[in-house]
Motif scaffolding. Sequence first.
Motif, PDB file in Angstrom:
ATOM      1  N   LEU A  62       0.829  -1.202   0.000  1.00  0.00           N
ATOM      2  CA  LEU A  62       0.000   0.000   0.000  1.00  0.00           C
ATOM      3  C   LEU A  62       0.871   1.262   0.000  1.00  0.00           C
ATOM      4  O   LEU A  62       0.624   2.201  -0.767  1.00  0.00           O
ATOM      5  CB  LEU A  62      -0.927   0.019   1.214  1.00  0.00           C
ATOM      6  CG  LEU A  62      -1.655   1.342   1.407  1.00  0.00           C
ATOM      7  CD1 LEU A  62      -2.894   1.386   0.540  1.00  0.00           C
ATOM      8  CD2 LEU A  62      -1.974   1.585   2.843  1.00  0.00           C
ATOM      9  N   LEU A  63       1.903   1.278   0.827  1.00  0.00           N
ATOM     10  CA  LEU A  63       2.767   2.462   0.923  1.00  0.00           C
ATOM     11  C   LEU A  63       3.535   2.705  -0.371  1.00  0.00           C
ATOM     12  O   LEU A  63       3.773   3.854  -0.730  1.00  0.00           O
ATOM     13  CB  LEU A  63       3.721   2.324   2.105  1.00  0.00           C
ATOM     14  CG  LEU A  63       3.036   2.249   3.476  1.00  0.00           C
ATOM     15  CD1 LEU A  63       4.070   2.047   4.568  1.00  0.00           C
ATOM     16  CD2 LEU A  63       2.187   3.467   3.742  1.00  0.00           C
ATOM     17  N   ARG A  64       3.896   1.652  -1.058  1.00  0.00           N
ATOM     18  CA  ARG A  64       4.567   1.823  -2.352  1.00  0.00           C
ATOM     19  C   ARG A  64       3.599   2.336  -3.415  1.00  0.00           C
ATOM     20  O   ARG A  64       3.957   3.144  -4.259  1.00  0.00           O
ATOM     21  CB  ARG A  64       5.198   0.505  -2.804  1.00  0.00           C
ATOM     22  CG  ARG A  64       6.470   0.184  -2.072  1.00  0.00           C
ATOM     23  CD  ARG A  64       7.190  -1.022  -2.690  1.00  0.00           C
ATOM     24  NE  ARG A  64       8.249  -1.457  -1.829  1.00  0.00           N
ATOM     25  CZ  ARG A  64       8.170  -2.460  -0.963  1.00  0.00           C
ATOM     26  NH1 ARG A  64       7.067  -3.165  -0.868  1.00  0.00           N
ATOM     27  NH2 ARG A  64       9.186  -2.783  -0.204  1.00  0.00           N
ATOM     28  N   GLN A  65       2.363   1.826  -3.380  1.00  0.00           N
ATOM     29  CA  GLN A  65       1.367   2.253  -4.362  1.00  0.00           C
ATOM     30  C   GLN A  65       0.835   3.657  -4.083  1.00  0.00           C
ATOM     31  O   GLN A  65       0.508   4.390  -5.010  1.00  0.00           O
ATOM     32  CB  GLN A  65       0.184   1.268  -4.377  1.00  0.00           C
ATOM     33  CG  GLN A  65       0.518  -0.070  -4.967  1.00  0.00           C
ATOM     34  CD  GLN A  65      -0.647  -1.051  -4.835  1.00  0.00           C
ATOM     35  OE1 GLN A  65      -1.582  -0.846  -4.065  1.00  0.00           O
ATOM     36  NE2 GLN A  65      -0.585  -2.128  -5.603  1.00  0.00           N
ATOM     37  N   HIS A  66       0.745   4.020  -2.803  1.00  0.00           N
ATOM     38  CA  HIS A  66       0.157   5.309  -2.416  1.00  0.00           C
ATOM     39  C   HIS A  66       1.026   6.014  -1.372  1.00  0.00           C
ATOM     40  O   HIS A  66       0.634   6.148  -0.209  1.00  0.00           O
ATOM     41  CB  HIS A  66      -1.259   5.107  -1.860  1.00  0.00           C
ATOM     42  CG  HIS A  66      -2.201   4.495  -2.826  1.00  0.00           C
ATOM     43  ND1 HIS A  66      -2.697   5.186  -3.908  1.00  0.00           N
ATOM     44  CD2 HIS A  66      -2.729   3.251  -2.892  1.00  0.00           C
ATOM     45  CE1 HIS A  66      -3.497   4.399  -4.589  1.00  0.00           C
ATOM     46  NE2 HIS A  66      -3.524   3.212  -4.006  1.00  0.00           N
ATOM     47  N   PRO A  67       2.204   6.479  -1.755  1.00  0.00           N
ATOM     48  CA  PRO A  67       3.067   7.154  -0.774  1.00  0.00           C
ATOM     49  C   PRO A  67       2.438   8.438  -0.228  1.00  0.00           C
ATOM     50  O   PRO A  67       2.859   8.933   0.816  1.00  0.00           O
ATOM     51  CB  PRO A  67       4.347   7.439  -1.562  1.00  0.00           C
ATOM     52  CG  PRO A  67       3.949   7.391  -2.994  1.00  0.00           C
ATOM     53  CD  PRO A  67       2.798   6.432  -3.083  1.00  0.00           C
ATOM     54  N   GLU A  68       1.416   8.953  -0.899  1.00  0.00           N
ATOM     55  CA  GLU A  68       0.764  10.180  -0.424  1.00  0.00           C
ATOM     56  C   GLU A  68       0.020   9.982   0.899  1.00  0.00           C
ATOM     57  O   GLU A  68      -0.368  10.966   1.543  1.00  0.00           O
ATOM     58  CB  GLU A  68      -0.185  10.735  -1.491  1.00  0.00           C
ATOM     59  CG  GLU A  68      -1.395   9.864  -1.803  1.00  0.00           C
ATOM     60  CD  GLU A  68      -1.144   8.800  -2.872  1.00  0.00           C
ATOM     61  OE1 GLU A  68      -2.140   8.242  -3.360  1.00  0.00           O
ATOM     62  OE2 GLU A  68       0.016   8.529  -3.212  1.00  0.00           O
ATOM     63  N   VAL A  69      -0.161   8.724   1.348  1.00  0.00           N
ATOM     64  CA  VAL A  69      -0.823   8.502   2.641  1.00  0.00           C
ATOM     65  C   VAL A  69       0.145   8.664   3.812  1.00  0.00           C
ATOM     66  O   VAL A  69      -0.287   8.765   4.964  1.00  0.00           O
ATOM     67  CB  VAL A  69      -1.531   7.129   2.723  1.00  0.00           C
ATOM     68  CG1 VAL A  69      -2.549   6.960   1.623  1.00  0.00           C
ATOM     69  CG2 VAL A  69      -0.545   5.989   2.759  1.00  0.00           C
ATOM     70  N   LEU A  70       1.450   8.705   3.543  1.00  0.00           N
ATOM     71  CA  LEU A  70       2.436   8.794   4.621  1.00  0.00           C
ATOM     72  C   LEU A  70       2.244   9.998   5.543  1.00  0.00           C
ATOM     73  O   LEU A  70       2.297   9.843   6.763  1.00  0.00           O
ATOM     74  CB  LEU A  70       3.858   8.763   4.052  1.00  0.00           C
ATOM     75  CG  LEU A  70       4.324   7.391   3.586  1.00  0.00           C
ATOM     76  CD1 LEU A  70       5.648   7.503   2.848  1.00  0.00           C
ATOM     77  CD2 LEU A  70       4.437   6.437   4.751  1.00  0.00           C
TER      78      LEU A  70
END
Length: 96
Positions: A62-70
């Motif tokens: 998930l973090l690789r696909q959507h780094p904008e959630v960090l």
Amino acid sequence: MPVNADKPHLWKPDIALSVDFYNNWFMQFAPLAYRDTRIATTQQVEFASSETANLTNITSVLLRQHPEVLPILRMAAAPPIARDRLGNPIRSVPEL
């Protein structure tokens, strides 16, 4: 060359005008900027919440696909108000 560096008698009126200018600008543009930022942030939080199943499914994929959630995850773990109020709790722990 500074415009009023050699004219201290003009400093107070210049400061008053500068403060008035800023206050007028702030009252005109800040509510819109705040509203726009709040809407964008709300959308980011809703997206992060849905993608992570309300923070119960945070995976490396998930973090690789959507780094904008960090940033949202960081804020969930260390809200800025608490962080500022508490300072650096790791440094305040006494050494054994």
